[in-house]
Design an enzyme around this catalytic site. Sequence first.
Site, PDB file in Angstrom:
ATOM      1  N   THR A   5       4.254   5.679 -14.345  1.00  0.00           N
ATOM      2  CA  THR A   5       4.279   6.667 -15.430  1.00  0.00           C
ATOM      3  C   THR A   5       3.984   6.012 -16.771  1.00  0.00           C
ATOM      4  O   THR A   5       3.216   6.541 -17.586  1.00  0.00           O
ATOM      5  CB  THR A   5       5.654   7.360 -15.488  1.00  0.00           C
ATOM      6  N   ASP A  16      -6.853  -0.340 -17.507  1.00  0.00           N
ATOM      7  CA  ASP A  16      -7.209  -1.249 -18.613  1.00  0.00           C
ATOM      8  C   ASP A  16      -8.676  -1.096 -18.980  1.00  0.00           C
ATOM      9  O   ASP A  16      -9.049  -1.112 -20.154  1.00  0.00           O
ATOM     10  CB  ASP A  16      -6.938  -2.706 -18.215  1.00  0.00           C
ATOM     11  N   ARG A  52       8.663  -5.832 -12.128  1.00  0.00           N
ATOM     12  CA  ARG A  52       9.354  -7.067 -11.717  1.00  0.00           C
ATOM     13  C   ARG A  52      10.863  -6.879 -11.682  1.00  0.00           C
ATOM     14  O   ARG A  52      11.529  -7.370 -10.766  1.00  0.00           O
ATOM     15  CB  ARG A  52       8.976  -8.204 -12.673  1.00  0.00           C
TER      16      ARG A  52
END
Length: 261
Positions: free
Chosen positions: A30, A91, A74
């Site tokens: 999200t 990106d 992570r």
Amino acid sequence: MLNKYARAFFTRVLTPFATFLIRRGVSPDTVTLLGTAGVVAGALVFYPMGEFFWGTVVITLFVFSDLVDGNMARQLGRSSRWGAFLDSTLDRVADGAIFGGFALWYAGGGDDIALCAVSIFCLASGQVVSYTKARGESIGLPVAVNGLVERAERLVISLVAAGLAGLHKFGVPGIQYLLPVALWIVAVGSLVTLIQRVVTVRRESAEAEAEAEAEAEADAAEPGAVESGAAESAAAESTTPESAAVEEKQKSREQGSEAAK
């Protein structure tokens, strides 16, 4: 270059914010999607109108989502191939929107075809620079090179210059020329980086092929040695005890015949 030093710093700074989002039940995907949407909106809404300051402010607020989503993944232990794919793909979308916004401005209100072309070159070269690394790695090469101008450098140089150039509307004289200079720097730097990566992939490819040929020659030599050893073994096995006894009797007869003479 900046990736190596800046990413660790900003990761530490943004960790508390990532933890806050996790506690609110927000997923890393999200954050990735919202961050990209914010960058695209800031670039394609404000930049074509020449509002470089406010466009850069909006983009900067969202561009760090690239670090936040990874930090969240992570912390949650959810790092996955899908997350890496989504992040990398979006990106490219964000980068395209930023330089596309510059190109739209110079094609319209900026009225500078040369800078429009430079902006498009920055857009295209940035995509190709990323592709060369991804493609090289997909065929098993490490592509071990730190390019002169990678994604972090492209964004920092372009956004800082755009934000400062936008201060021209607040009465700061001459500062609007920072953006054209920055675009030329990014264009030249991206070209150099592209050449660096192509040369690296060519060298690594040649080394990998030479190593493969050496291994193939070594494998080809081994079967010959095995066959030679097998022939010697077969010759040794062909001398059975029975044949040895017959040879011994023949020698005894020849010796008896010599004695009779």
